[in-house]
Write an enzyme that holds these catalytic residues in place. Structure first.
Site: not given
Ligand code: FPP
Length: 245
Positions: A27, A75
């Site tokens: 996150d 998501n």
């Molecule tokens: C949460 O941060 C993250 C996600 C919903 C996506 C995670 C995806 C990746 C790291 C990319 C691909 C993964 C791999 C395994 C290659 P957020 O977007 O909720 O962050 P925020 O809370 O700061 O808005």
């Protein structure tokens, strides 16, 4: 002898226990990007690189399983542009993984309903599955279109099918665990959530019954080996009683 000792019992010179299975809620990608004046998608790209580094480090220190939350069943509510960017990153990551996973000794497995993903992504998942099946050792589980409740409901439905087909053995916790996406893999001993939020967000609800939870304010793209070490040190200080004394 207890498998894990409290720090008091163990003493400072006791070698640390490295968890067999670590789970991570990746996150903070969006906030990391915003702080730098970049689009959120740049945060996910940085997050994918962090995943690569952390997986390699976990493999090197003897962790057997690393399970990461890449995309939840919830998501899909995000703007299409962001969903497409995350899927694009996964496609790119898997293409690279197909070339390198045998050399790097990293097996990949996916938890979640991947049947609704793009044909390209499904094809790459099938290829990584085939490569993983002929390898041993460290395994990274990528939760993709994954939800803890969805996983439990699917396992219950599967059990109902087995019962309707004549299954007579009683349902036990162990058998139920075997019907989850994570069937056959031990529960995580340690779950880390970077990014400052203090919740599970529908991640590994069944498997985390006795998991040690560690929350840190570090945003996922800034996460590194030192953070993993710190979490393992904290894990080693915990007194795990599993409901006993
Ligand atoms: C949460 O941060 C993250 C996600 C919903 C996506 C995670 C995806 C990746 C790291 C990319 C691909 C993964 C791999 C395994 C290659 P957020 O977007 O909720 O962050 P925020 O809370 O700061 O808005």
């Amino acid at each position: 002898m207890a498998l894990f000792k409290s720090k008091k019992e163990a003493g400072d010179d006791q070698p640390r226990t490295v968890p067999c299975h670590i789970a991570v809620i990746m996150d903070g990608n969006g906030r990391w990007a915003k702080k730098r004046g970049l689009p959120r998608t740049a945060g996910h790209a940085a997050g994918a690189e962090t995943f690569r580094r952390v997986a390699t480090y976990c493999r090197d220190i003897g962790v057997k399983y690393l399970t990461v939350y890449a995309f939840s069943t919830e998501n899909w509510k995000r703007p299409k542009e962001e969903v497409d960017a995350i899927m694009g990153l996964l496609e790119k990551y898997l293409l690279e993984a197909i070339e390198k996973m045998e050399r790097d000794h990293i097996r990949l497995k996916f938890f979640g309903d991947t049947s609704v993903l793009s044909p390209v992504l499904r094809e790459r998942i099938a290829e990584t599955d085939a490569i993983s099946a002929r390898m041993d050792g460290f395994q990274a589980n990528v939760c993709l279109n994954y939800g803890g409740r969805d996983e439990i409901v699917r396992a219950a439905a599967r059990w109902a099918e087995l019962a309707a087909a004549g299954e007579t053995e009683p349902l036990t916790e162990e058998r139920f665990s075997g019907l989850l996406w994570s069937g056959g893999i031990p529960d995580p001993e340690l779950l880390i959530r970077p990014g400052g939020e203090l919740r599970l967000s529908n991640f590994l609800l069944w498997q985390s019954a006795y998991t040690e939870l560690i929350f840190t304010d570090t945003l996922w793209p800034d996460f590194d080996a030192r953070e993993i070490d710190r979490a393992i040190e904290e894990f080693n200080r915990r007194d795990r009683r599993f409901g006993g004394l």
